[in-house]
Design an enzyme around this catalytic site. Structure first.
Site, PDB file in Angstrom:
ATOM      1  N   GLU A   1     -13.487 -19.392   0.520  1.00 13.68           N
ATOM      2  CA  GLU A   1     -13.627 -20.750   1.081  1.00 13.68           C
ATOM      3  C   GLU A   1     -12.410 -21.602   0.718  1.00 13.68           C
ATOM      4  OE1 GLU A   1     -14.730 -22.809   2.946  1.00 13.68           O
ATOM      5  OE2 GLU A   1     -16.892 -22.929   3.141  1.00 13.68           O
ATOM      6  N   ASP A   2     -12.198 -22.654   1.488  1.00 14.73           N
ATOM      7  CA  ASP A   2     -11.105 -23.581   1.181  1.00 14.73           C
ATOM      8  C   ASP A   2     -11.498 -24.565   0.089  1.00 14.73           C
ATOM      9  OD1 ASP A   2     -12.979 -24.844   2.816  1.00 14.73           O
ATOM     10  OD2 ASP A   2     -11.515 -25.699   4.197  1.00 14.73           O
TER      11      ASP A   2
ATOM     12  N   ASP B   1     -17.430 -29.006  -1.587  1.00 12.77           N
ATOM     13  CA  ASP B   1     -17.641 -30.439  -1.754  1.00 12.77           C
ATOM     14  C   ASP B   1     -19.090 -30.652  -2.202  1.00 12.77           C
ATOM     15  OD1 ASP B   1     -17.803 -33.184  -1.463  1.00 12.77           O
ATOM     16  OD2 ASP B   1     -16.919 -33.280   0.502  1.00 12.77           O
TER      17      ASP B   1
ATOM     18  N   LYS C   1     -14.927 -29.696  -5.818  1.00 12.46           N
ATOM     19  CA  LYS C   1     -15.108 -31.093  -6.247  1.00 12.46           C
ATOM     20  C   LYS C   1     -16.451 -31.172  -6.969  1.00 12.46           C
ATOM     21  CE  LYS C   1     -13.110 -32.913  -1.987  1.00 12.46           C
ATOM     22  NZ  LYS C   1     -13.433 -33.840  -0.879  1.00 12.46           N
TER      23      LYS C   1
ATOM     24  N   PHE D   1     -10.820 -37.136  -0.460  1.00 15.84           N
ATOM     25  CA  PHE D   1     -10.621 -36.263   0.695  1.00 15.84           C
ATOM     26  C   PHE D   1      -9.170 -35.782   0.699  1.00 15.84           C
ATOM     27  CE2 PHE D   1     -10.111 -35.002   5.081  1.00 15.84           C
ATOM     28  CZ  PHE D   1     -11.293 -34.316   5.298  1.00 15.84           C
TER      29      PHE D   1
ATOM     30  N   ARG E   1      -3.241 -28.961   8.464  1.00 17.88           N
ATOM     31  CA  ARG E   1      -3.505 -27.647   7.857  1.00 17.88           C
ATOM     32  C   ARG E   1      -2.211 -26.956   7.441  1.00 17.88           C
ATOM     33  NH1 ARG E   1      -8.922 -26.382   8.937  1.00 17.88           N
ATOM     34  NH2 ARG E   1      -9.711 -27.112  10.943  1.00 17.88           N
TER      35      ARG E   1
HETATM   36  P1  IMP Z   1     -19.574 -28.915   1.678  1.00 13.49           P
HETATM   37  O1  IMP Z   1     -20.654 -28.289   2.490  1.00 13.49           O
HETATM   38  O2  IMP Z   1     -19.831 -30.385   1.453  1.00 13.49           O
HETATM   39  O3  IMP Z   1     -19.313 -28.189   0.386  1.00 13.49           O
HETATM   40  O4  IMP Z   1     -18.255 -28.928   2.549  1.00 13.49           O
HETATM   41  C1  IMP Z   1     -17.445 -27.823   2.705  1.00 13.49           C
HETATM   42  C2  IMP Z   1     -16.563 -27.955   3.899  1.00 13.49           C
HETATM   43  O5  IMP Z   1     -16.267 -29.325   4.232  1.00 13.49           O
HETATM   44  C3  IMP Z   1     -15.212 -27.317   3.582  1.00 13.49           C
HETATM   45  O6  IMP Z   1     -15.227 -25.942   3.898  1.00 13.49           O
HETATM   46  C4  IMP Z   1     -14.260 -28.137   4.409  1.00 13.49           C
HETATM   47  O7  IMP Z   1     -14.185 -27.605   5.710  1.00 13.49           O
HETATM   48  C5  IMP Z   1     -14.891 -29.516   4.474  1.00 13.49           C
HETATM   49  N1  IMP Z   1     -14.337 -30.395   3.419  1.00 13.49           N
HETATM   50  C6  IMP Z   1     -14.957 -30.850   2.328  1.00 13.49           C
HETATM   51  N2  IMP Z   1     -14.147 -31.642   1.597  1.00 13.49           N
HETATM   52  C7  IMP Z   1     -12.974 -31.651   2.242  1.00 13.49           C
HETATM   53  C8  IMP Z   1     -11.693 -32.278   1.964  1.00 13.49           C
HETATM   54  O8  IMP Z   1     -11.463 -32.987   0.978  1.00 13.49           O
HETATM   55  N3  IMP Z   1     -10.721 -32.048   2.885  1.00 13.49           N
HETATM   56  C9  IMP Z   1     -10.886 -31.281   3.982  1.00 13.49           C
HETATM   57  N4  IMP Z   1     -12.049 -30.670   4.269  1.00 13.49           N
HETATM   58  C10 IMP Z   1     -13.085 -30.855   3.396  1.00 13.49           C
END
Ligand code: IMP
Length: 185
Positions: A98-99, A102, A130, A151, A164
């Protein structure tokens, strides 16, 4: 530096160095075994490309393309599978790449989906995390960097599908969001 970025959080050199360390650990943990890397598109494509080239194991690469429902900057964890895996993962060692994590809802959803397909093992590797934003318990087996709850963009991470291609991870200037919100309500 790109003029839309207020500050660089992680330089490209630091990213490269950390990826080498993660790959070394992964290689050690799976020594003598095969590994299926599941790259979550689009955000993890650059990370997965660099990571897999540092891993010294027989590796299969699979791609899953997902899209979140609703607002682009707030995760609900409910994801739509746009492209599923090409091959079965039954009985295989699987590493979700994963990237960024959050709230943790997306990766939790994906992990529970893939665990139903009876892999031999299932682990999670994320470039960024995070921790202050988690809304669910997530076990991240390999984590590149812990970030504050801001962000970020670059190195695969986007805002409205842009940025990107930046080689580093940085924080967008507040005025970029404001401008977007002003023109989109
Ligand atoms: P989560 O479900 O809240 O953990 O979100 C995960 C996904 O939200 C990541 O795979 C990203 O695609 C996007 N995302 C969350 N935070 C960021 C950020 O700071 N920058 C860019 N994309 C984010």
């Amino acid at each position: 530096m790109n003029s839309d970025i207020s500050r660089i959080l992680i330089s490209n050199d630091l990213i490269k160095e950390r990826i080498k360390q993660l790959a070394e650990q992964i290689t050690k943990d799976f020594l003598g075994q095969e590994l299926v890397i599941v790259c979550i598109l689009k955000g993890a494509f650059i990370f997965a490309a660099d990571l897999c080239r540092e891993i010294n194991l027989p590796v299969n690469l699979e791609f899953m393309s997902i899209s979140s429902y609703g607002n682009a900057t707030v995760s609900s964890g409910v994801v739509r599978i746009i492209k599923d895996l090409n091959e079965s993962i039954e009985g295989k060692n699987v590493l979700i790449v994963e990237d960024i994590i959050d709230t943790g809802l997306t990766v939790s959803y994906l992990a529970s989906l893939l665990s139903q397909r009876a892999p031999k093992s299932l682990k999670i590797c994320s470039l960024c995390n995070k921790p202050q934003c988690h809304k669910t318990l997530v076990k991240i087996d390999y984590c590149g960097f812990e970030l504050p709850s801001e962000f970020v963009v670059g190195y695969g991470l986007d805002f409205r599908d842009f940025y990107r291609n930046l080689p580093y991870i940085g924080v967008l200037k507040a005025e970029i969001y404001t401008r977007y919100l002003d023109s989109n309500g």
